[in-house]
Enzyme design. Structure first.
Site, mmCIF file in Angstrom:
data_model
loop_
_atom_site.group_PDB
_atom_site.id
_atom_site.type_symbol
_atom_site.label_atom_id
_atom_site.label_comp_id
_atom_site.label_asym_id
_atom_site.label_seq_id
_atom_site.Cartn_x
_atom_site.Cartn_y
_atom_site.Cartn_z
ATOM 1 C CG ASP A 1 -1.900 -1.116 1.264
ATOM 2 O OD1 ASP A 1 -1.782 -2.055 0.458
ATOM 3 O OD2 ASP A 1 -2.785 -1.088 2.132
ATOM 4 C CD GLU B 1 -0.697 -6.141 8.721
ATOM 5 O OE1 GLU B 1 -0.930 -5.551 9.807
ATOM 6 O OE2 GLU B 1 -1.197 -5.771 7.635
HETATM 7 C C1 DGY Z 1 -5.984 -1.749 4.242
HETATM 8 O O1 DGY Z 1 -7.134 -1.460 4.570
HETATM 9 O O2 DGY Z 1 -4.972 -1.426 4.861
HETATM 10 C C2 DGY Z 1 -5.787 -2.605 3.090
HETATM 11 O O3 DGY Z 1 -4.453 -2.861 2.817
HETATM 12 C C3 DGY Z 1 -6.485 -2.101 1.878
HETATM 13 O O4 DGY Z 1 -6.787 -3.243 1.210
#
Ligand code: DGY
Length: 425
Positions: free
Chosen positions: A159, A388
């Site tokens: 992201d 994570e």
């Molecule tokens: C989040 O909400 O952080 C996700 O990576 C988007 O899919």
């Protein structure tokens, strides 16, 4: 360790899909699901197939498989179904994610104990996965370059990578409706993307929603079009794996079309090679220029069946990163000023990425480095549990805890790679 990992999968199992982790991600995510199925396959094959079946039950008519499926309401996540507003009966997001399902299905099929079940489920999935791959080249490669673009950073799965910083400046923030982030109430804000990035994420969602989620229009209408080598490597690998699977299942047309897509992609990957960096780089398609950002996206390229010389060069590059951090593979080059050891995709280590890089290296005969990456991965788990992601220097666990795909990768690494297994810490 395997039993603890299985327990993480069971705890996050919602019967026909798995949540990545409770709280932070309360729905089904696309590539999380496909990779988590690999973990289930070691102790519950029917459940592994169901995970992928559920994902494809929500495929769009045009072939796209969405990145989130909102199976039930949960106010603890933003942006929820009302923001996406894709008009589906079971709501979904309107963008996609790395297409790792083709790879996962072939792997689960090859290892299956129950061959009858595997043949039946794989045969049903084959045309659906193929339609998704064709959708990519139709809607995300309109100039037929052989490589596809992402139109939202969330599609990459990485992201807030440094890779997007410059291109993201072209995404405005005006007109973004006020919103409350929920992710920062589940995880440390210092481990997450910034508010400024979130505004741009949401601007893009609003833009695409305004175009009625029409995939024939979205690529050209997006101010963000980036060709990510890691994403394309996953697509190429999945096309190649689907070709092999289709061959075995007696589907020669799908086999030939899949092979052709993979071969064109492999040839086109050369346009992303940087001799100066010794790795692949992203291409900012809007301006036709490579992005000089040495991230793990360019190393994940090793997952594709590339020429052995290129994989050997990637192995050298990854080996050189080991001189600057304790745990491979950092998501960004630790020697650069942008590196941030705690912030999501700007430095931390992710087990799914390690797994895919190690697998690609192994396929190309780079077994020593692959073993090192897997051993580092397991050291992180031993020290910090099923997080994570992890700080590549201190092993600090970051983001959400009790993470499904992290646990699935541990099962994979321990069950399938004799020798890499429970290496000493
Ligand atoms: C989040 O909400 O952080 C996700 O990576 C988007 O899919």
């Amino acid at each position: 360790m395997i039993e603890t990992a299985r327990q993480v999968l069971r705890n996050n199992d919602r019967g026909f899909y798995t949540v990545p982790t409770k709280g932070l991600y309360p729905f089904q995510w696309n590539w999380d699901s496909a990779l988590s199925a690999l973990g289930f396959a070691h102790f519950d094959e029917p459940r592994a197939w169901t995970e992928i079946d559920t994902l494809f039950a929500h495929q769009w008519d045009d072939g796209m498989v969405p990145h989130i499926i909102f199976h039930q309401r949960d106010e603890g996540y933003y942006p929820g179904p009302d923001v996406w507003d894709t008009g589906r009966e079971v709501p979904t997001s309107g963008i996609t994610q790395p297409p790792v399902a083709g790879f996962a299905v072939r792997r689960i099929f090859d290892r299956a104990q129950d061959k009858t079940l595997a043949a039946e489920r794989a045969r049903a999935l084959l045309p659906r996965i193929h339609a998704w791959h064709q959708w990519f080249f139709r809607c995300r490669d309109p100039q037929h370059s052989g490589l596809v673009a992402i139109i939202h950073p969330w599609e990459s799965g990485r992201d807030n990578s440094v890779d997007w910083d410059d291109a993201f400046q072209r995404v405005p923030t005006d007109g973004v409706l006020p919103f409350n982030r929920r992710d920062t109430s589940h995880a440390d804000p210092a481990h997450r993307p910034t508010d400024e990035q979130y505004k741009r994420y949401i601007w893009l969602v609003q833009r695409f929603r305004g175009l009625g989620w029409d995939n024939a229009a979205l690529h050209d209408a997006s101010p963000f079009q980036v060709v990510d080598p890691g994403f394309n490597a996953i697509l190429i690998r999945s096309c190649a794996d689907l070709a092999a699977l289709a061959e075995e299942l007696g589907e020669p047309r799908i086999a030939a079309e899949s092979r052709a897509m993979a071969e064109r992609g492999i040839a086109a990957m050369e346009t992303l090679w940087s001799a100066a960096r010794g790795q692949y780089l992203c291409l900012d398609r809007s301006i036709g220029r490579l992005i000089d950002s040495p991230s793990v996206g360019g190393l994940l390229a090793a997952f594709a069946p590339l020429p052995p010389g290129r994989v050997a060069a990637l192995a050298r590059r990854i080996g050189s990163l080991a001189e600057h951090c304790r745990y491979l593979v950092p998501s960004h080059d630790p020697t650069t000023p942008e590196f941030d050891s705690l912030r999501y995709w700007r430095g931390p280590v992710w087990l799914v990425v390690n797994y895919m890089i190690a697998d690609g290296l192994e396929q190309a005969g780079q077994v020593e480095l692959a073993g090192r990456i897997k051993a580092d991965s397991l050291r992180l788990i031993r020290q910090s549990g099923f997080a994570e992601y992890y700080d590549p220097n201190t092993a600090e666990p970051c983001g959400g805890g009790q993470f499904t795909w992290t646990a699935a990768m541990v099962i994979e690494m321990l069950e399938t790679h004799a020798g890499a297994g429970d290496a000493p810490a």
